[in-house]
Design an enzyme around this catalytic site. Structure first.
Site, short mmCIF file in Angstrom:
data_model
loop_
_atom_site.label_atom_id
_atom_site.label_comp_id
_atom_site.label_asym_id
_atom_site.label_seq_id
_atom_site.Cartn_x
_atom_site.Cartn_y
_atom_site.Cartn_z
N ASP B 11 15.07 55.13 41.80
CA ASP B 11 15.74 55.58 40.82
C ASP B 11 15.47 55.89 39.44
OD1 ASP B 11 17.76 55.77 42.66
OD2 ASP B 11 19.00 53.90 42.21
N ASP B 130 27.75 59.72 49.96
CA ASP B 130 28.03 58.01 49.77
C ASP B 130 29.82 57.99 50.42
OD1 ASP B 130 25.79 57.90 48.08
OD2 ASP B 130 26.76 58.28 46.23
#
Lengths: 199, 252
Positions: B11, B130
Site C-alpha cells: 500500500d 472487497d
C-alpha cells in the site's frame, strides 16, 4: 550494438526496453523500415489482438519487411503468434515465418485442475533446443499471459505444459520467438534476453 | 505445470509503503521500489502496488513511482487506486504497469471494465472485490476500504466482471483481512469453480499453512498478503520452500 524494437499498435513495448536497460543496453523503438533493416538485433514484442494487429502490419508494410529480415529477430508473445501462418484469434492470416497454426486453449471437461484461460503466471520450459537457451534454463519458470497457443511442431525450441504440451518457443534460421515474456521473467528471462543479444 | 503465485501487496501513501491493519492504524514500512526489488529477488511472483491516497492527492507522484518500479523490477506488477477513467489507466500503462486493478470505480461504473478491456485487453484488467460475509452464501460487496456496503453480491458481481472483460478477480474478505486466521477458503473455492479467469485470494494470511489451504481448499490461483511479508513474519523463500514440500506447484 544496434537494437531495434519494432513500434506498432501494441502494448508491452516499454517493458522490453526497460529490461534491455537493466542489462546495460538500450534499444530504439521505431517503425522506420531503414532503421529496422540495418539493426543488429530486432525485437518484435506484442500484447494485443491478432487480426487487428496483422491489419496494421499489412497497412504499414511492416509484414513483408519483418519476413525478409536477415539478422536475429526475437518475437515475444503476440509477436511469436503473428510469426506463424494463421491465428484463430479473429481468423487472422499471419506472417508465415513458422508454418504453424495458432489455436485457442480448450479447457478439459471436466476440469479437475481448475485450469483457466488465459494461462496467467509462471510455468516451466523444457526440451530446450535453441541458442536462445542454455542448460541452466532447462525446467526454469518463466512468465506467461496468453489464451492462444502454438502446437508442437518442426520449429519447436521449448515445450511447456498447459492443458497440453505446446511450443513455448520457436526457432527457424534467424527467427526466434517466445510465447512467454522474458522481459518479465526475472533472472531466467534476463538470461534469455542476454543470450539473444549475444547471438 | 503452472505455478501458484505468491504476491506481496504494497500500500502506497505519498510515495511510501504502508499497511493498514483492518484498514486503520497506518504504519510506514519502506521505499516501494526498494521493497519491491527485494521481494522480486526473494522469489515473489508478482507485486501489487495500491495507491491509497489516489482519490485525494498525489496522483502524479504515483505515476512517477510506477515509472521507477517498471525500470527497476523484473517481474510483473499490478497497480491500483484512484483509477476511475480509461485515461487514468492509460497513464499507468504508459508508465509501465503490467496490469491495473479497479475496485470502487468498477462498482460505481461497471462499463469501465468493458472499456478498459476493449482498449488494453483483458490481461490488463484486474477487478478487486472487497466483500463482507452475511449468512450462508451471501457476501455483500463493499467500497471505500470496506466502509460502505453496496447492493452488489460477491458471486454475481464477480461473474458480471468476468463477462464484462476482467482478466482476474482479486477477492478480499473483509472478515478475514488483518485477522491472520487464514483465507476465506469456502467462498474462494466457489469463485474459482464458477469463473474461468484466475482468482487472487487476499485477506487472512498469518501462517504458511494458510497459503497451502488457500491453494488446495480455496482453489485460488494466487495468494496475496502484505504485513506478514513487510514485517518478515513469513519470509518468501521459506514460504515457497514449504509449499513446494507440500506438493503445491511453486516457482523456486
Amino acid at each position: 550494438m544496434n537494437i531495434v524494437i519494432i513500434k506498432y499498435n501494441a502494448g508491452n513495448i516499454r517493458s522490453v526496453n526497460n529490461a534491455l536497460l537493466r542489462l546495460g543496453h538500450s534499444a530504439e523503438i521505431t517503425a522506420d523500415p531503414e532503421k529496422i533493416t540495418r539493426a543488429d538485433k530486432v525485437i518484435f514484442p506484442g500484447v494485443g489482438e491478432a487480426s487487428t494487429t496483422m491489419k496494421y502490419l499489412r497497412e504499414t508494410g511492416l509484414d513483408n519487411l519483418i519476413k525478409e529480415l536477415k539478422q536475429p529477430v526475437l518475437g515475444i508473445c503476440l509477436g511469436m503468434q503473428l510469426m506463424c501462418s494463421h491465428s484463430e484469434e479473429g481468423d487472422a492470416t499471419c506472417l508465415n515465418i513458422f508454418d504453424e497454426q495458432v489455436r485457442r486453449f480448450q479447457l478439459p471437461q471436466p476440469n479437475p485442475g481448475n485450469l483457466k484461460v488465459p494461462q496467467m503466471g509462471w510455468n516451466q520450459i523444457y526440451d530446450l533446443k535453441s541458442d536462445l537457451f542454455d542448460a541452466s534454463l532447462e525446467g526454469q519458470y518463466v512468465y506467461f499471459v496468453h489464451s492462444y497457443y502454438v502446437a508442437m511442431g518442426h520449429d519447436t525450441a521449448a515445450t511447456t505444459d498447459y492443458v497440453l504440451p505446446y511450443s513455448s518457443a520457436l526457432q527457424k534460421d534467424n527467427f526466434f520467438a517466445t510465447q512467454f515474456h522474458p522481459e518479465k521473467s526475472g533472472k531466467a528471462g534476463e538470461k534469455i534476453l542476454s543470450n539473444f543479444l549475444n547471438l | 505445470m503452472l505455478a501458484k503465485r505468491i504476491i506481496p501487496c504494497l500500500d502506497i501513501k505519498n510515495g511510501q509503503t504502508v499497511k493498514g491493519v483492518r484498514f486503520v492504524e497506518i504504519k510506514e514500512v519502506g521505499d516501494p521500489v526498494e521493497l519491491g526489488a527485494l521481494y522480486a529477488q526473494q522469489g515473489a511472483d508478482e507485486l501489487v502496488f495500491l495507491d491509497i491516497t489516489a482519490s485525494h492527492e498525489g496522483r502524479k507522484t504515483f505515476v512517477d513511482l510506477v515509472k521507477r518500479i517498471a525500470r527497476n523490477i523484473n517481474i510483473p506488477f499490478t497497480v491500483g487506486g484512484g483509477i476511475s477513467e480509461v485515461k487514468d489507466a492509460e497513464a499507468l500503462l504508459n508508465a509501465g504497469a503490467d496490469k491495473i486493478s479497479i475496485n470502487s470505480s468498477a462498482v460505481k461504473n461497471p462499463q469501465l471494465i468493458n472499456d478498459l478491456a476493449q482498449n488494453f485487453g483483458s490481461q490488463f484488467v484486474v477487478v478487486a472485490i472487497d466483500a463482507k460475509h452475511q449468512q450462508g452464501d451471501e457476501w455483500i460487496v463493499t467500497v471505500n476500504g470496506g466502509r460502505i456496503p453496496t447492493d452488489k453480491r460477491l458471486f454475481s458481481w464477480a461473474k458480471e466482471a468476468e463477462e464484462r472483460g476482467a482478466g482476474e478477480i482479486l477477492f478480499t474478505s473483509m472478515d478475514h483481512d488483518g485477522v491472520k486466521q487464514g483465507f476465506a477458503n469456502e467462498a474462494l473455492a466457489k469463485l474459482s469453480e464458477s469463473l474461468s479467469i484466475p482468482i487472487i485470494a487476499s485477506g487472512g494470511a498469518g501462517a504458511m499453512e494458510h497459503f497451502k489451504d488457500v491453494f488446495t481448499i480455496g482453489k485460488a490461483d494466487a495468494g496475496l498478503a502484505a504485513s506478514i511479508f513487510h514485517f518478515n513474519e513469513i519470509p518468501i523463500p521459506q514460504l515457497k520452500q514449504y509449499l513446494h514440500q507440500q506438493g503445491i506447484p511453486i516457482r523456486l
